[in-house]
Design a protein around this motif. Sequence first.
Motif, short mmCIF file in Angstrom:
data_model
loop_
_atom_site.label_atom_id
_atom_site.label_comp_id
_atom_site.label_asym_id
_atom_site.label_seq_id
_atom_site.Cartn_x
_atom_site.Cartn_y
_atom_site.Cartn_z
N VAL A 15 -16.19 -27.38 -4.07
CA VAL A 15 -16.22 -26.08 -3.41
C VAL A 15 -15.43 -26.22 -2.12
CG1 VAL A 15 -17.69 -24.34 -2.32
CG2 VAL A 15 -18.49 -25.52 -4.38
N SER A 16 -14.37 -25.44 -1.99
CA SER A 16 -13.52 -25.50 -0.81
C SER A 16 -13.83 -24.31 0.09
CB SER A 16 -12.05 -25.47 -1.25
OG SER A 16 -11.20 -25.52 -0.14
N VAL A 17 -14.05 -24.59 1.38
CA VAL A 17 -14.41 -23.55 2.34
C VAL A 17 -13.33 -23.49 3.42
CG1 VAL A 17 -16.19 -22.72 3.91
CG2 VAL A 17 -16.84 -24.08 1.91
N ARG A 18 -12.84 -22.29 3.69
CA ARG A 18 -11.80 -22.08 4.71
C ARG A 18 -12.23 -20.94 5.63
NH1 ARG A 18 -10.58 -26.31 3.22
NH2 ARG A 18 -8.89 -26.95 1.88
N GLY A 19 -12.12 -21.16 6.94
CA GLY A 19 -12.45 -20.12 7.91
C GLY A 19 -13.70 -20.46 8.69
N ASP A 20 -14.30 -19.44 9.29
CA ASP A 20 -15.50 -19.62 10.11
C ASP A 20 -16.75 -19.43 9.26
OD1 ASP A 20 -13.84 -20.02 12.26
OD2 ASP A 20 -14.10 -18.02 13.09
N VAL A 45 -19.12 -31.43 -4.41
CA VAL A 45 -18.44 -31.84 -3.19
C VAL A 45 -17.99 -30.57 -2.50
CG1 VAL A 45 -16.42 -33.01 -2.23
CG2 VAL A 45 -17.63 -34.02 -4.18
N VAL A 46 -18.37 -30.42 -1.23
CA VAL A 46 -17.95 -29.27 -0.45
C VAL A 46 -16.86 -29.75 0.50
CG1 VAL A 46 -18.64 -27.40 1.08
CG2 VAL A 46 -20.27 -28.29 -0.59
N ILE A 51 -12.91 -25.55 7.70
CA ILE A 51 -13.84 -24.78 8.53
C ILE A 51 -13.41 -24.91 9.99
CG2 ILE A 51 -16.21 -24.62 9.39
CD1 ILE A 51 -17.18 -25.40 6.63
N GLY A 52 -13.12 -23.77 10.61
CA GLY A 52 -12.72 -23.77 12.01
C GLY A 52 -13.92 -23.76 12.94
N PHE A 53 -14.98 -23.07 12.53
CA PHE A 53 -16.20 -22.95 13.34
C PHE A 53 -17.39 -22.86 12.41
CE2 PHE A 53 -19.53 -20.25 15.10
CZ PHE A 53 -19.84 -20.95 16.25
N CYS A 54 -18.48 -23.49 12.79
CA CYS A 54 -19.72 -23.42 12.03
C CYS A 54 -20.87 -23.35 13.02
CB CYS A 54 -19.87 -24.65 11.14
SG CYS A 54 -21.36 -24.65 10.12
N ALA A 80 -14.57 -34.31 4.61
CA ALA A 80 -13.57 -34.07 5.64
C ALA A 80 -13.98 -33.07 6.73
CB ALA A 80 -12.25 -33.64 5.00
N PRO A 81 -15.16 -33.26 7.33
CA PRO A 81 -15.52 -32.34 8.42
C PRO A 81 -14.64 -32.56 9.64
CG PRO A 81 -17.13 -34.11 8.28
CD PRO A 81 -16.19 -34.27 7.11
N GLY A 82 -14.28 -31.46 10.30
CA GLY A 82 -13.52 -31.54 11.55
C GLY A 82 -14.44 -31.94 12.70
#
Length: 114
Positions: A15-20, A45-46, A51-54, A80-82
């Motif tokens: 599961v790919s997440v992009r954005g806030d 796997v996420v 993710i720019g903000f969480c 790969a968390p920022g």
Amino acid sequence: MQVSVIGDPDDTVIVSVRGDLDGGTDTVLGTTLEQVLDRPVPRVVVDVSGIGFCDSTGLRSFINGHERAVAAGGWLRLAAPGHQLRDLLRVAGLLPVLEIYPSVADALAPEPDL
């Protein structure tokens, strides 16, 4: 926020997440995780590299997904968390709870036999 799902040949789902990821968008991820976790022995796997903000409501989706996967005999891994997300996970005390990997490839690698 954008969420996409990719099936892997070994029955693992990415599961790919992009954005806030916050109170206004966490239901999209929560609903997606509910769907991919609705299988015997779910392995998910996420990819959180986009993710720019969480915030804490976004973390709830990961915790709920992790608990559901483990209860079914599977797992949920974050890849790969920022810096912002890793710091949030650390402050919230979730680094020992959630499985964190430096990349999607690392999260997909088989566990070594002990």
